[in-house]
Design a protein around this motif. Structure first.
Motif, PDB file in Angstrom:
ATOM      1  N   THR A 138       0.844  -1.182   0.000  1.00 54.08           N
ATOM      2  CA  THR A 138       0.000   0.000   0.000  1.00 54.08           C
ATOM      3  C   THR A 138       0.883   1.238   0.000  1.00 54.08           C
ATOM      4  N   GLY A 139       1.032   1.843  -1.142  1.00 57.93           N
ATOM      5  CA  GLY A 139       1.856   3.047  -1.276  1.00 57.93           C
ATOM      6  C   GLY A 139       1.006   4.275  -1.046  1.00 57.93           C
ATOM      7  N   PRO A 140       1.581   5.472  -1.264  1.00 57.98           N
ATOM      8  CA  PRO A 140       0.804   6.691  -1.072  1.00 57.98           C
ATOM      9  C   PRO A 140      -0.358   6.767  -2.049  1.00 57.98           C
ATOM     10  N   SER A 141      -1.463   7.323  -1.588  1.00 60.86           N
ATOM     11  CA  SER A 141      -2.641   7.397  -2.433  1.00 60.86           C
ATOM     12  C   SER A 141      -2.773   8.797  -3.000  1.00 60.86           C
ATOM     13  N   GLN A 142      -3.534   8.892  -4.084  1.00 58.98           N
ATOM     14  CA  GLN A 142      -3.914  10.195  -4.614  1.00 58.98           C
ATOM     15  C   GLN A 142      -4.980  10.779  -3.696  1.00 58.98           C
ATOM     16  N   PHE A 143      -5.655  11.813  -4.166  1.00 59.66           N
ATOM     17  CA  PHE A 143      -6.710  12.444  -3.373  1.00 59.66           C
ATOM     18  C   PHE A 143      -7.870  11.473  -3.169  1.00 59.66           C
ATOM     19  N   VAL A 144      -8.261  11.267  -1.899  1.00 61.76           N
ATOM     20  CA  VAL A 144      -9.347  10.317  -1.599  1.00 61.76           C
ATOM     21  C   VAL A 144     -10.461  11.001  -0.820  1.00 61.76           C
ATOM     22  N   ILE A 145     -11.682  10.800  -1.294  1.00 67.31           N
ATOM     23  CA  ILE A 145     -12.864  11.187  -0.516  1.00 67.31           C
ATOM     24  C   ILE A 145     -13.525   9.886  -0.079  1.00 67.31           C
ATOM     25  N   ALA A 146     -13.688   9.681   1.227  1.00 70.01           N
ATOM     26  CA  ALA A 146     -14.289   8.454   1.761  1.00 70.01           C
ATOM     27  C   ALA A 146     -15.734   8.737   2.139  1.00 70.01           C
ATOM     28  N   ILE A 147     -16.654   7.935   1.606  1.00 73.84           N
ATOM     29  CA  ILE A 147     -18.075   8.110   1.963  1.00 73.84           C
ATOM     30  C   ILE A 147     -18.590   6.796   2.552  1.00 73.84           C
ATOM     31  N   ASP A 148     -18.829   6.797   3.860  1.00 76.69           N
ATOM     32  CA  ASP A 148     -19.300   5.595   4.544  1.00 76.69           C
ATOM     33  C   ASP A 148     -20.725   5.799   5.040  1.00 76.69           C
ATOM     34  N   GLY A 149     -21.351   4.680   5.391  1.00 75.01           N
ATOM     35  CA  GLY A 149     -22.697   4.763   5.962  1.00 75.01           C
ATOM     36  C   GLY A 149     -23.411   3.442   5.816  1.00 75.01           C
ATOM     37  N   PRO A 150     -24.590   3.307   6.436  1.00 76.12           N
ATOM     38  CA  PRO A 150     -25.333   2.042   6.393  1.00 76.12           C
ATOM     39  C   PRO A 150     -25.956   1.754   5.020  1.00 76.12           C
TER      40      PRO A 150
END
Ligand code: DC
Length: 248
Positions: A10-22
């Motif tokens: 797992t190397g460095p990531s680009q720009f990440v938007i994480a969207i979690d929920g049920p």
């Protein structure tokens, strides 16, 4: 059955938007829309759990006989392939979206999602996708387990009755009766309970309750947050020491 691919580093990531929920909180469609507005790609991590479940069902229809090793071996037939604005989880090179959304898969996917080696396999695939592209990733634990350094974390919730109603309107293409919504609500609450261990709100996530929001309002809100974060992080990286680019 051949063994799964080696886990990538797992190397460095680009720009990440994480969207979690049920379940049925509108994560996938909202994520897709946000990605489109920002000109980046969407990754649906749930689709990978569904693909692993579909692959296991093809090999062994009796889910009581599944082991994490067997499911992982079956998952070696899956590829996560970038398409125009998203990533498709292909089974043996084929797009099988209908199979991934089938009742057979939906009823067994929580069992597969609780297998730790499968979670690691999914997380590795998603991180691999984010190494090459700026992404919006939706799931249950993206902001905690998969990308704890994501530039923006959203936790999307809505009242179960409203989630059930939205799901039925989409499926039936008409307004459902209260009885139909009640039955769907019961199913959703049961699914939430099965997935509760994996569904984690990050301490630094922005909580959006979409019960009284339209989807366009949710998307506007997330897009504004993403643009603000992109501006504020320009040139000062907390991820890879190299400075985040302005992405949009
Ligand atoms: O969002 P969905 O209904 O497509 O998710 C399918 C299943 O995968 C569901 O049981 C929750 C699980 N899941 C998970 O445990 N972690 C994720 N990051 C994404 C989905």
């Amino acid at each position: 059955m051949s063994p799964p691919d080696q886990m990538p580093e797992t190397g460095p990531s680009q720009f990440v938007i994480a969207i979690d929920g049920p379940a049925a909180s509108g994560k996938s469609s909202t994520s897709q829309w946000v990605a489109q507005r920002l000109g980046i790609r969407h990754v649906d991590s749930g689709a990978l759990y569904r693909a692993a479940t579909a692959a296991a069902l093809r090999v062994e229809p009796d889910a009581d006989r599944w082991t994490p090793e067997g499911v992982l071996a079956a998952a070696s037939s899956i590829q996560l392939v970038p398409t125009d604005r998203t990533f498709a989880a292909l089974l043996d090179g084929q797009d099988c979206d209908e199979e991934l959304r089938s009742t057979a898969v939906t009823s067994q996917v929580s069992r597969v999602a609780r297998m730790q080696p499968v979670r690691e396999w999914v997380n590795a695939r998603v991180r691999e996708a984010a190494r090459e592209h700026a992404v919006v990733v939706d799931g249950r634990d993206i902001g905690t387990a998969v990308f704890p350094d994501a530039a923006l974390k959203i936790f999307l919730v809505a009242d179960p009755w409203e989630r059930a109603k939205r799901r039925l309107v989409q499926r039936l293409e008409r307004l459902p009766s209260d009885g139909e919504v009640a039955e769907e609500t019961e199913r959703l609450v049961q699914r939430d309970a099965k997935d509760s261990q994996q569904t984690v709100q990050a301490a630094d996530a922005v909580l959006i309750d979409s019960t009284y929001l339209t989807q366009a309002e949710q998307v506007d809100r997330i897009e504004s947050l993403a643009r603000a974060v992109s501006r504020n992080t320009d040139g000062s990286s907390e991820v890879d020491g190299g400075g985040w680019k302005r992405y949009f």
